[in-house]
Structure formats: structure tokens, C-alpha cells
Write a protein that holds these residues in place. Sequence first.
Motif, PDB file in Angstrom:
ATOM      1  N   ARG A 122       5.462  -9.851   7.700  1.00  0.00           N
ATOM      2  CA  ARG A 122       6.601  -9.071   8.063  1.00  0.00           C
ATOM      3  C   ARG A 122       6.610  -6.851   7.646  1.00  0.00           C
ATOM      4  N   GLY A 123       4.917  -7.098   7.176  1.00  0.00           N
ATOM      5  CA  GLY A 123       4.348  -5.348   7.153  1.00  0.00           C
ATOM      6  C   GLY A 123       4.453  -5.922   5.108  1.00  0.00           C
ATOM      7  N   THR A 124       4.740  -6.907   4.472  1.00  0.00           N
ATOM      8  CA  THR A 124       5.021  -6.824   3.341  1.00  0.00           C
ATOM      9  C   THR A 124       4.517  -6.594   2.013  1.00  0.00           C
ATOM     10  N   ALA A 125       4.018  -5.466   1.162  1.00  0.00           N
ATOM     11  CA  ALA A 125       2.904  -5.883   0.520  1.00  0.00           C
ATOM     12  C   ALA A 125       4.079  -4.456  -0.954  1.00  0.00           C
ATOM     13  N   PHE A 126       3.082  -5.250  -1.995  1.00  0.00           N
ATOM     14  CA  PHE A 126       3.251  -4.682  -3.331  1.00  0.00           C
ATOM     15  C   PHE A 126       2.397  -3.129  -4.193  1.00  0.00           C
ATOM     16  N   ALA A 127       3.354  -2.409  -4.586  1.00  0.00           N
ATOM     17  CA  ALA A 127       2.205  -1.332  -5.127  1.00  0.00           C
ATOM     18  C   ALA A 127       3.403  -0.991  -6.514  1.00  0.00           C
ATOM     19  N   LEU A 128       2.499   0.004  -7.146  1.00  0.00           N
ATOM     20  CA  LEU A 128       3.137   0.724  -8.182  1.00  0.00           C
ATOM     21  C   LEU A 128       4.128   1.726  -7.417  1.00  0.00           C
ATOM     22  N   THR A 129       5.028   1.765  -7.125  1.00  0.00           N
ATOM     23  CA  THR A 129       5.968   2.424  -6.201  1.00  0.00           C
ATOM     24  C   THR A 129       6.838   3.437  -7.598  1.00  0.00           C
ATOM     25  N   PRO A 130       7.339   4.376  -7.477  1.00  0.00           N
ATOM     26  CA  PRO A 130       8.408   4.969  -8.144  1.00  0.00           C
ATOM     27  C   PRO A 130       9.455   4.317  -8.971  1.00  0.00           C
ATOM     28  N   ALA A 131       9.936   3.267  -8.229  1.00  0.00           N
ATOM     29  CA  ALA A 131      11.430   1.952  -9.269  1.00  0.00           C
ATOM     30  C   ALA A 131      10.398   1.491 -10.086  1.00  0.00           C
ATOM     31  N   LEU A 132       9.371   1.009  -9.383  1.00  0.00           N
ATOM     32  CA  LEU A 132       8.458   0.069 -10.271  1.00  0.00           C
ATOM     33  C   LEU A 132       8.047   0.453 -11.948  1.00  0.00           C
ATOM     34  N   ARG A 133       8.199   1.998 -11.851  1.00  0.00           N
ATOM     35  CA  ARG A 133       7.769   2.925 -13.118  1.00  0.00           C
ATOM     36  C   ARG A 133       8.897   2.594 -14.016  1.00  0.00           C
ATOM     37  N   GLU A 134      10.128   3.042 -13.334  1.00  0.00           N
ATOM     38  CA  GLU A 134      11.235   3.306 -13.862  1.00  0.00           C
ATOM     39  C   GLU A 134      11.756   2.071 -14.421  1.00  0.00           C
ATOM     40  N   ALA A 135      11.551   0.791 -13.832  1.00  0.00           N
ATOM     41  CA  ALA A 135      11.619  -0.495 -13.863  1.00  0.00           C
ATOM     42  C   ALA A 135      10.828  -0.821 -15.722  1.00  0.00           C
ATOM     43  N   TYR A 136       9.995  -0.486 -16.333  1.00  0.00           N
ATOM     44  CA  TYR A 136       9.411  -0.262 -16.877  1.00  0.00           C
ATOM     45  C   TYR A 136       9.476   0.667 -18.392  1.00  0.00           C
ATOM     46  N   SER A 178       7.429   1.603 -21.227  1.00  0.00           N
ATOM     47  CA  SER A 178       5.698   1.711 -21.599  1.00  0.00           C
ATOM     48  C   SER A 178       4.552   1.354 -20.219  1.00  0.00           C
ATOM     49  N   GLY A 179       3.604   1.922 -20.476  1.00  0.00           N
ATOM     50  CA  GLY A 179       2.615   1.519 -19.341  1.00  0.00           C
ATOM     51  C   GLY A 179       2.472   2.463 -18.484  1.00  0.00           C
ATOM     52  N   SER A 180       0.609   1.689 -19.240  1.00  0.00           N
ATOM     53  CA  SER A 180      -0.164   2.700 -18.291  1.00  0.00           C
ATOM     54  C   SER A 180      -0.405   2.756 -17.043  1.00  0.00           C
ATOM     55  N   THR A 181      -0.510   3.913 -16.005  1.00  0.00           N
ATOM     56  CA  THR A 181      -0.639   3.281 -14.454  1.00  0.00           C
ATOM     57  C   THR A 181      -1.660   1.672 -14.229  1.00  0.00           C
ATOM     58  N   GLU A 182      -2.829   1.455 -15.084  1.00  0.00           N
ATOM     59  CA  GLU A 182      -3.465  -0.121 -14.514  1.00  0.00           C
ATOM     60  C   GLU A 182      -2.134  -0.881 -15.108  1.00  0.00           C
ATOM     61  N   GLU A 183      -1.516  -0.800 -15.857  1.00  0.00           N
ATOM     62  CA  GLU A 183      -0.791  -2.045 -16.234  1.00  0.00           C
ATOM     63  C   GLU A 183      -0.209  -2.297 -15.036  1.00  0.00           C
ATOM     64  N   LEU A 184       0.639  -1.107 -14.816  1.00  0.00           N
ATOM     65  CA  LEU A 184       2.027  -1.266 -13.877  1.00  0.00           C
ATOM     66  C   LEU A 184       1.232  -1.726 -12.717  1.00  0.00           C
ATOM     67  N   GLU A 185      -0.474  -1.065 -11.903  1.00  0.00           N
ATOM     68  CA  GLU A 185      -0.750  -1.742 -10.823  1.00  0.00           C
ATOM     69  C   GLU A 185      -0.845  -3.095 -11.230  1.00  0.00           C
ATOM     70  N   TYR A 186      -1.169  -3.635 -12.512  1.00  0.00           N
ATOM     71  CA  TYR A 186      -1.313  -4.796 -12.070  1.00  0.00           C
ATOM     72  C   TYR A 186      -0.359  -6.151 -12.145  1.00  0.00           C
ATOM     73  N   ALA A 187       0.712  -4.784 -13.072  1.00  0.00           N
ATOM     74  CA  ALA A 187       1.915  -6.232 -12.750  1.00  0.00           C
ATOM     75  C   ALA A 187       2.740  -6.374 -11.040  1.00  0.00           C
ATOM     76  N   ALA A 188       2.227  -4.761  -9.974  1.00  0.00           N
ATOM     77  CA  ALA A 188       2.638  -5.287  -8.851  1.00  0.00           C
ATOM     78  C   ALA A 188       1.079  -6.376  -8.298  1.00  0.00           C
ATOM     79  N   LEU A 189       0.231  -6.390  -8.735  1.00  0.00           N
ATOM     80  CA  LEU A 189      -0.469  -7.446  -8.346  1.00  0.00           C
ATOM     81  C   LEU A 189      -0.303  -9.013  -8.618  1.00  0.00           C
ATOM     82  N   LEU A 190       0.652  -8.914  -9.521  1.00  0.00           N
ATOM     83  CA  LEU A 190       1.049  -9.817 -10.265  1.00  0.00           C
ATOM     84  C   LEU A 190       1.924 -10.503  -9.317  1.00  0.00           C
ATOM     85  N   ASP A 191       2.861  -9.768  -9.202  1.00  0.00           N
ATOM     86  CA  ASP A 191       3.871  -9.320  -7.694  1.00  0.00           C
ATOM     87  C   ASP A 191       3.430 -10.827  -6.702  1.00  0.00           C
ATOM     88  N   ALA A 192       2.230  -9.384  -5.885  1.00  0.00           N
ATOM     89  CA  ALA A 192       1.801  -9.576  -4.708  1.00  0.00           C
ATOM     90  C   ALA A 192       1.325 -10.992  -5.592  1.00  0.00           C
TER      91      ALA A 192
END
Length: 169
Positions: free
Chosen positions: A25-39, A41-55
Motif C-alpha cells: 500500500r505504498g507504506t513506509a516509515f520515516a523521521l517526519t515532523p510529527a515523529l519529531r514532535e512526539a518525542y 528529546s532525541g537526536s536525528t539518529e535516535e529518531l530515525e532508529y525509532a522509525a526503523l523500529l516502527d517498520a
Amino acid sequence: MRVYVPATVGMLRQFVADGELRPVRGTAFALTPALREAYVSGSTEELEYAALLDAARASLRLLSAHEPEQSDIKEPPRRVVVSADVDNVTARPDLDHAVVRLAGPISMDDVAAVHVDAPEAEQAVLAAAAVIDAADLGDPDAEFVLGDVEDHELAWYAPQELPFLLELM
């Protein structure tokens, strides 16, 4: 944008054969503005890791939906996440903070890395795939089972290693 596409071993085999991966269905996960706002704190690397775990969790959903009798090949139960750099990504905060929709397929040239469970994780993956829906609905026992599989780190593979990895499975 770096995206994390949930997949299965069977999808990887098809990707290598066809040269393109069409996310479900074209679905993927990424470091989006909404994900950044949901945390808080967290570095870009940590938030990208969170998106990878969601995937990786979404990969469990793909495994739970798979009907083994539809295939002649028994694929090993492993979570698979394809990391790729693509354009034409649309955020889908209505689905979840990290969810994005891709405009089209991913080519092998887009792939930065592929993340796959090691064989030692297979029993935990099977158990988690069996309870993923219950965990989504808040069942604490199912969440505990998901915690077990998430204790297994995904191994990292370069795109050119995929044919060899698949041959060894």
C-alpha cells in the motif's frame, strides 16, 4: 528522505529478482515532523532508529498476514526493513507519527541498507507475529512478547550483499 520499508524475506527475493520493491500500500516509515514532535528529546539518529523500529513492527504484521500454504517456498520468519533514500514522500500523521506514503516503487539504487533478523530471532519473531494484533489492542502479555523480539537487533546488510544473504537462507 530516508524511509524504512517493512518487508519479508519473500519480498526481498522478489526485490532482487525484479529490481524494484513495491511497499505494501505504498507504506513506509520515516523521521517526519510529527515523529519529531512526539518525542521530548532525541537526536536525528535516535529518531530515525525509532522509525526503523516502527517498520520492524510492521514487518511482523506482514508476517502475521502471510499464509504459508500460498507459497511453495517456506521462508524463514525474520523481520526485514529496507532503508532507502527517496523523493515523493507524503506524511500520513493520520495513521501514525512516522508513517509515510511512497509515490512509487523503490529501486536497488535507492537502497541504503537492508536490516534482517539473525536466525537466533526466529522463535521470538514467530511468537511476536502471532500476537501483534493483540499487542496493537493493548494486551500487556502480547506487548511483553513483542519486547522479546525487539531485544534482537536487526543485522545490517549493504544492497550488494542481498543475493548472497538470500542464497544462505
